[in-house]
Write a protein that holds these residues in place. Structure first.
Motif, short mmCIF file in Angstrom:
data_model
loop_
_atom_site.label_atom_id
_atom_site.label_comp_id
_atom_site.label_asym_id
_atom_site.label_seq_id
_atom_site.Cartn_x
_atom_site.Cartn_y
_atom_site.Cartn_z
N GLU A 1 0.83 -1.20 0.00
CA GLU A 1 0.00 0.00 0.00
C GLU A 1 0.86 1.25 0.00
O GLU A 1 0.57 2.24 -0.68
N VAL A 2 1.95 1.23 0.76
CA VAL A 2 2.82 2.40 0.88
C VAL A 2 3.86 2.44 -0.24
O VAL A 2 4.34 3.51 -0.62
N GLY A 3 4.19 1.25 -0.76
CA GLY A 3 5.22 1.19 -1.79
C GLY A 3 6.61 1.10 -1.22
O GLY A 3 7.57 1.64 -1.79
N VAL A 4 6.76 0.42 -0.07
CA VAL A 4 8.06 0.22 0.55
C VAL A 4 8.22 -1.27 0.84
O VAL A 4 7.31 -2.07 0.62
N SER A 5 9.36 -1.64 1.37
CA SER A 5 9.62 -3.05 1.65
C SER A 5 8.93 -3.48 2.95
O SER A 5 8.66 -2.66 3.83
N ARG A 6 8.69 -4.78 3.05
CA ARG A 6 8.10 -5.33 4.28
C ARG A 6 9.05 -5.12 5.46
O ARG A 6 8.61 -4.86 6.59
N ALA A 7 10.34 -5.22 5.20
CA ALA A 7 11.32 -5.03 6.27
C ALA A 7 11.23 -3.62 6.86
O ALA A 7 11.34 -3.43 8.07
N LEU A 8 11.01 -2.62 5.99
CA LEU A 8 10.91 -1.24 6.48
C LEU A 8 9.64 -1.07 7.31
O LEU A 8 9.65 -0.40 8.35
N VAL A 9 8.54 -1.68 6.87
CA VAL A 9 7.29 -1.62 7.64
C VAL A 9 7.50 -2.27 9.01
O VAL A 9 7.02 -1.77 10.04
N SER A 10 8.23 -3.38 9.05
CA SER A 10 8.52 -4.05 10.31
C SER A 10 9.29 -3.14 11.25
O SER A 10 9.00 -3.06 12.45
N LEU A 11 10.26 -2.40 10.72
CA LEU A 11 11.03 -1.46 11.54
C LEU A 11 10.11 -0.40 12.14
O LEU A 11 10.25 -0.03 13.32
N VAL A 12 9.18 0.10 11.34
CA VAL A 12 8.27 1.15 11.81
C VAL A 12 7.43 0.64 12.97
O VAL A 12 7.30 1.30 14.00
N PHE A 13 6.85 -0.56 12.82
CA PHE A 13 5.97 -1.08 13.87
C PHE A 13 6.74 -1.49 15.12
O PHE A 13 6.17 -1.56 16.21
N ARG A 14 8.03 -1.76 14.97
CA ARG A 14 8.84 -2.09 16.14
C ARG A 14 9.46 -0.86 16.77
O ARG A 14 10.18 -0.95 17.76
N GLY A 15 9.18 0.33 16.18
CA GLY A 15 9.70 1.56 16.74
C GLY A 15 11.20 1.71 16.59
O GLY A 15 11.84 2.45 17.34
N GLN A 16 11.77 1.05 15.58
CA GLN A 16 13.21 1.08 15.36
C GLN A 16 13.56 2.19 14.36
O GLN A 16 12.75 2.57 13.52
N PRO A 17 14.79 2.72 14.41
CA PRO A 17 15.21 3.73 13.44
C PRO A 17 15.35 3.12 12.05
O PRO A 17 15.48 1.90 11.90
N GLY A 18 15.35 3.98 11.03
CA GLY A 18 15.52 3.49 9.68
C GLY A 18 14.49 4.01 8.71
O GLY A 18 14.61 3.80 7.50
N ALA A 19 13.46 4.68 9.24
CA ALA A 19 12.40 5.24 8.39
C ALA A 19 12.20 6.70 8.76
O ALA A 19 12.27 7.07 9.94
N SER A 20 11.93 7.52 7.76
CA SER A 20 11.68 8.94 8.02
C SER A 20 10.35 9.13 8.71
O SER A 20 9.48 8.23 8.69
N ALA A 21 10.15 10.30 9.31
CA ALA A 21 8.89 10.60 9.97
C ALA A 21 7.73 10.54 8.99
O ALA A 21 6.63 10.07 9.32
#
Length: 348
Positions: A29-49
């Motif tokens: 839906e967002v057009g990014v990788s699943r790994a990046l989505v996982s980082l976001v939901f785990r509250g880890q750095p690696g994705a912009s605001a």
């Protein structure tokens, strides 16, 4: 209310309704990788605001919620609950004290993060997340509803003492409107007709208590008067100084937003020679530990703090164990406690 669906492009199709949406669906839906989505939901750095915001918005549209049980299994249970509180608020201190035995009973440890002038709510919350808190208990948070909802999508969250709707988090609080109405009914029953309310603005419980005060006053055929205030002693002090500076008689009763506000009123009025309750009755809210001290003896509205704390911990535990979805509202009754700061008006 069903989430509004917004498609980003023609080749992104919604998840089939026959199954639950997945993290892969959110990534598409967002057009990014699943790994990046996982980082976001785990509250880890690696994705912009901006990317984080888009991920959470897409998850809301698709109805996706992270599998908390799987996340905890993958990283190992910390069995830690993070608690946000304001140390200058005695009611929050009482809540924290009551949370400890409730958490210990269910096998959880606590991490505390305080809101102080140099450490705002955002910093305090991120500190709790950074300490591997499995779930968060927020005592009367002032952050926007949308931010609470966003936080709830990152980590199981329980809000204590604040009324929220459709935020996707559990809410544990008391019924503020009946408690405020009981205060007005009690004072009117004593013979008071000039009753002022020092409110708490938009802070947790403030709007509900203010509306209930106004409705109750009008129900008795009396004119309400609200003085802007807050949950701090300074708010009550400023309100008392304002009333003392005005021409004409003082109100015969003042209903304060909480016990801290009431203390400010008591201090300024007493120093000015105003007799409490012979000239002015004062009523607080919360029944914090300071209210029952013999030299305070404050009439106030009691909230069942031990039960509120126990329900909050149980709600967090149920979310973590996957017993139910988040979004439950648990409300308790409050009770007026009459002490020495209230009595009949001078003319009664």
């Amino acid at each position: 209310m069903s989430p509004r669906r917004i498609r980003g492009s023609a080749d992104r199709t919604p998840a089939p309704r026959s199954r639950k949406p997945t993290m892969a669906d959110v990534a598409a839906e967002v057009g990014v990788s699943r790994a990046l989505v996982s980082l976001v939901f785990r509250g880890q750095p690696g994705a912009s605001a901006q990317t984080r915001a888009r991920v959470f918005e897409a998850a809301t549209r698709l109805g996706y919620k992270p599998d908390m049980a799987a996340r905890l299994l993958a990283r190992g249970r910390s069995k830690v609950l993070g608690v946000l509180f304001t140390p200058r608020n005695p009611y929050h201190v009482d809540l924290v004290e009551a949370v400890y035995p409730a958490a210990e009973e269910l096998g959880y440890d606590l991490v505390l993060s305080a809101v102080v002038p140099s450490h705002d709510e955002h910093k305090a919350i991120e500190a709790l997340v950074g300490h591997r808190s499995e779930a968060l208990l927020l005592c009367g948070p002032n952050i926007a509803d949308a931010e609470v909802a966003s936080l709830g999508r990152r980590v199981p969250t329980v809000v204590i003492g604040r009324h929220l709707k459709d935020a996707g988090v559990d809410v544990v609080t008391s019924y503020d409107r009946p408690g405020a109405r009981e205060v007005v009914d009690y004072l009117v029953g004593l013979g008071h007709r000039s009753i002022v309310h020092v409110d708490a603005g938009s802070r947790s419980g403030g709007p509900e208590r203010r509306r209930a005060y106004r409705d109750a006053m009008r129900g008795h055929g009396l004119a309400p008067r609200v003085i802007p205030g807050n949950y701090c002693q300074e708010g009550g002090s400023e309100a008392a100084r304002l009333l003392l500076s005005e021409d004409g008689p003082l109100p015969t009763a003042v209903f304060a937003a909480n016990d801290q506000c009431a203390l400010g009123l008591l201090d300024v009025f007493t120093r000015a020679g105003v007799k409490i309750p012979e000239q002015v009755s004062i009523v607080g809210y919360d029944d914090s530990h300071i209210a029952g001290l013999s030299h305070i003896d404050l009439t106030t509205v009691r909230q069942d703090v031990p039960r509120l704390a126990r329900l909050a911990v149980q709600a967090a535990d149920e979310q973590l164990r996957g017993v139910r979805e988040a979004g439950q509202a648990l409300k308790l009754e409050s009770k007026l406690v009459v002490r020495g700061t209230s009595g009949p008006p001078p003319e009664a």
